[in-house]
Enzyme design. Sequence first.
Site, PDB file in Angstrom:
ATOM      1  N   ILE A   9       0.829  -1.221   0.000  1.00 23.19           N
ATOM      2  CA  ILE A   9       0.000   0.000   0.000  1.00 23.19           C
ATOM      3  C   ILE A   9       0.861   1.269   0.000  1.00 23.19           C
ATOM      4  CG2 ILE A   9      -0.321   0.304   2.508  1.00 23.19           C
ATOM      5  CD1 ILE A   9      -3.355   0.726   1.827  1.00 23.19           C
ATOM      6  N   ASN A  23      -2.553   1.788  15.693  1.00 22.03           N
ATOM      7  CA  ASN A  23      -2.985   1.455  17.059  1.00 22.03           C
ATOM      8  C   ASN A  23      -3.430   2.756  17.725  1.00 22.03           C
ATOM      9  OD1 ASN A  23      -0.700   2.748  18.433  1.00 22.03           O
ATOM     10  ND2 ASN A  23       0.477   1.114  17.447  1.00 22.03           N
ATOM     11  N   GLY A  31       3.831  -4.125  11.049  1.00 21.23           N
ATOM     12  CA  GLY A  31       2.898  -4.363   9.942  1.00 21.23           C
ATOM     13  C   GLY A  31       2.773  -3.190   8.981  1.00 21.23           C
ATOM     14  N   VAL A  32       1.539  -2.974   8.545  1.00 22.65           N
ATOM     15  CA  VAL A  32       1.319  -1.900   7.564  1.00 22.65           C
ATOM     16  C   VAL A  32       1.574  -0.534   8.199  1.00 22.65           C
ATOM     17  CG1 VAL A  32      -1.193  -1.643   7.921  1.00 22.65           C
ATOM     18  CG2 VAL A  32      -0.209  -1.162   5.680  1.00 22.65           C
ATOM     19  N   ASP A  33       1.332  -0.414   9.501  1.00 19.73           N
ATOM     20  CA  ASP A  33       1.603   0.840  10.226  1.00 19.73           C
ATOM     21  C   ASP A  33       3.092   1.186  10.128  1.00 19.73           C
ATOM     22  OD1 ASP A  33       0.915   1.839  13.701  1.00 19.73           O
ATOM     23  OD2 ASP A  33       1.208   3.013  11.891  1.00 19.73           O
ATOM     24  N   THR A 117      -6.521  -7.843  10.348  1.00 21.23           N
ATOM     25  CA  THR A 117      -6.317  -9.280  10.083  1.00 21.23           C
ATOM     26  C   THR A 117      -4.862  -9.719  10.241  1.00 21.23           C
ATOM     27  OG1 THR A 117      -5.949  -8.976   7.695  1.00 21.23           O
ATOM     28  CG2 THR A 117      -8.239  -9.241   8.464  1.00 21.23           C
ATOM     29  N   GLY A 118      -4.016  -8.849  10.716  1.00 24.74           N
ATOM     30  CA  GLY A 118      -2.613  -9.229  10.966  1.00 24.74           C
ATOM     31  C   GLY A 118      -2.387  -9.418  12.447  1.00 24.74           C
ATOM     32  N   TYR A 120      -3.694  -8.072  14.821  1.00 22.39           N
ATOM     33  CA  TYR A 120      -4.939  -8.067  15.612  1.00 22.39           C
ATOM     34  C   TYR A 120      -5.777  -9.324  15.407  1.00 22.39           C
ATOM     35  CZ  TYR A 120      -4.167  -3.278  17.336  1.00 22.39           C
ATOM     36  OH  TYR A 120      -3.666  -2.156  17.971  1.00 22.39           O
TER      37      TYR A 120
HETATM   38  N1  APR Z   1       0.815  -3.046   2.338  1.00 21.31           N
HETATM   39  C1  APR Z   1      -0.410  -3.627   2.427  1.00 21.31           C
HETATM   40  N2  APR Z   1      -0.756  -4.466   3.407  1.00 21.31           N
HETATM   41  C2  APR Z   1       0.183  -4.751   4.341  1.00 21.31           C
HETATM   42  C3  APR Z   1       1.475  -4.189   4.333  1.00 21.31           C
HETATM   43  C4  APR Z   1       1.776  -3.306   3.264  1.00 21.31           C
HETATM   44  N3  APR Z   1       2.970  -2.719   3.152  1.00 21.31           N
HETATM   45  N4  APR Z   1       2.164  -4.676   5.408  1.00 21.31           N
HETATM   46  C5  APR Z   1       1.337  -5.517   6.056  1.00 21.31           C
HETATM   47  N5  APR Z   1       0.147  -5.577   5.419  1.00 21.31           N
HETATM   48  C6  APR Z   1      -1.043  -6.373   5.732  1.00 21.31           C
HETATM   49  C7  APR Z   1      -0.862  -7.573   6.627  1.00 21.31           C
HETATM   50  O1  APR Z   1      -0.312  -8.662   5.889  1.00 21.31           O
HETATM   51  C8  APR Z   1      -2.303  -7.805   7.033  1.00 21.31           C
HETATM   52  O2  APR Z   1      -2.977  -8.523   6.013  1.00 21.31           O
HETATM   53  O3  APR Z   1      -1.937  -5.540   6.450  1.00 21.31           O
HETATM   54  C9  APR Z   1      -2.883  -6.387   7.111  1.00 21.31           C
HETATM   55  C10 APR Z   1      -3.081  -5.846   8.521  1.00 21.31           C
HETATM   56  O4  APR Z   1      -2.044  -6.342   9.352  1.00 21.31           O
HETATM   57  P1  APR Z   1      -1.316  -5.423  10.462  1.00 21.31           P
HETATM   58  O5  APR Z   1      -0.458  -4.443   9.775  1.00 21.31           O
HETATM   59  O6  APR Z   1      -0.708  -6.358  11.461  1.00 21.31           O
HETATM   60  O7  APR Z   1      -2.515  -4.589  11.140  1.00 21.31           O
HETATM   61  P2  APR Z   1      -3.581  -5.035  12.237  1.00 21.31           P
HETATM   62  O8  APR Z   1      -3.860  -6.500  12.203  1.00 21.31           O
HETATM   63  O9  APR Z   1      -4.724  -4.085  12.059  1.00 21.31           O
HETATM   64  O10 APR Z   1      -2.830  -4.738  13.624  1.00 21.31           O
HETATM   65  C11 APR Z   1      -2.587  -3.403  13.977  1.00 21.31           C
HETATM   66  O11 APR Z   1      -0.280  -3.833  14.355  1.00 21.31           O
HETATM   67  O12 APR Z   1       1.439  -2.818  13.297  1.00 21.31           O
HETATM   68  C12 APR Z   1       0.693  -2.802  14.434  1.00 21.31           C
HETATM   69  O13 APR Z   1       0.718  -0.511  15.125  1.00 21.31           O
HETATM   70  C13 APR Z   1      -0.095  -1.535  14.583  1.00 21.31           C
HETATM   71  O14 APR Z   1      -0.713  -2.048  16.827  1.00 21.31           O
HETATM   72  C14 APR Z   1      -1.183  -1.982  15.500  1.00 21.31           C
HETATM   73  C15 APR Z   1      -1.474  -3.391  14.986  1.00 21.31           C
END
Ligand code: APR
Length: 168
Positions: A9, A23, A31-33, A117-118, A120
Site C-alpha cells: 500500500i 494502534n 505491519g502496515v503501520d 487481520t494481521g 490483531y
Molecule cells: N501493504 C499492504 N498491506 C500490508 C502491508 C503493506 N505494506 N504490510 C502488512 N500488510 C497487511 C498484513 O499482511 C495484514 O494482512 O496488512 C494487514 C493488517 O495487518 P497489520 O499491519 O498487522 O494490522 P492489524 O492486524 O490491524 O494490527 C494493527 O499492528 O502494526 C501494528 O501498530 C499496529 O498495533 C497496531 C497493529
Amino acid sequence: MLQTELGDITKINDVEAIVNAANKSLMGGGGVDGAIHRAAGPELLEETKKLGGCETGDAKISRGYNLPVDHVIHTVGPIWNGGNSEEAALLARCYRRSLEVAMDNGIKKIAFPSISTGVYHFPVDQAASIAVDEVRKVISEQPEAFELIKWILFDEETKAAYDAALNE
Ligand code: APR
C-alpha cells in the site's frame, strides 16, 4: 468502483489517500503501520503524535509526506477476542469512519489495507465480508462521494478473501 489489488500500500499512487491500520497511540508500530511510517518519513510521526490518539473504530487524517499520496487516514481496528466483544461492529465502524473522514476532506479515491487481520488476528474471511458490506452501505448512502475504493492486499490468501467477499 470497488477493487482489490495485490501489493504494498505504500507504493500506491493512483488514490488521494491510503488508510493505515494503526494502534490507539498513533505512534507507529509494525505491519502496515510500520511500513507506512517508514515510507512517509519522520514528519508523519511528528504530525500523528499531535493528534491525541485514536479510539478503536475511529479514524483521523494526516498528510502523506514522502508517500506518493496526499493523505493518510489512520484507523484503529479491533483486536480479535473471540468475536463476542463487538469486534464486527468496531471493524465496520473503521471503514465507515475512514470513508466519512475522506468525504469531509473531499477525497474521492482511497485505498484500504486488510484492517485487523494481521497482528490483531481478526479472521480474514469474516473481516473481508464486514469490510465489503460496510463500504457498500456507505456508497449506497452517498452514491456520488467516491470514484475509486480499493483494497491493497499483501498476500494471495487475503486477496482471495476480499475477492470472494466482493463476489457475494
Ligand atoms: N501493504 C499492504 N498491506 C500490508 C502491508 C503493506 N505494506 N504490510 C502488512 N500488510 C497487511 C498484513 O499482511 C495484514 O494482512 O496488512 C494487514 C493488517 O495487518 P497489520 O499491519 O498487522 O494490522 P492489524 O492486524 O490491524 O494490527 C494493527 O499492528 O502494526 C501494528 O501498530 C499496529 O498495533 C497496531 C497493529
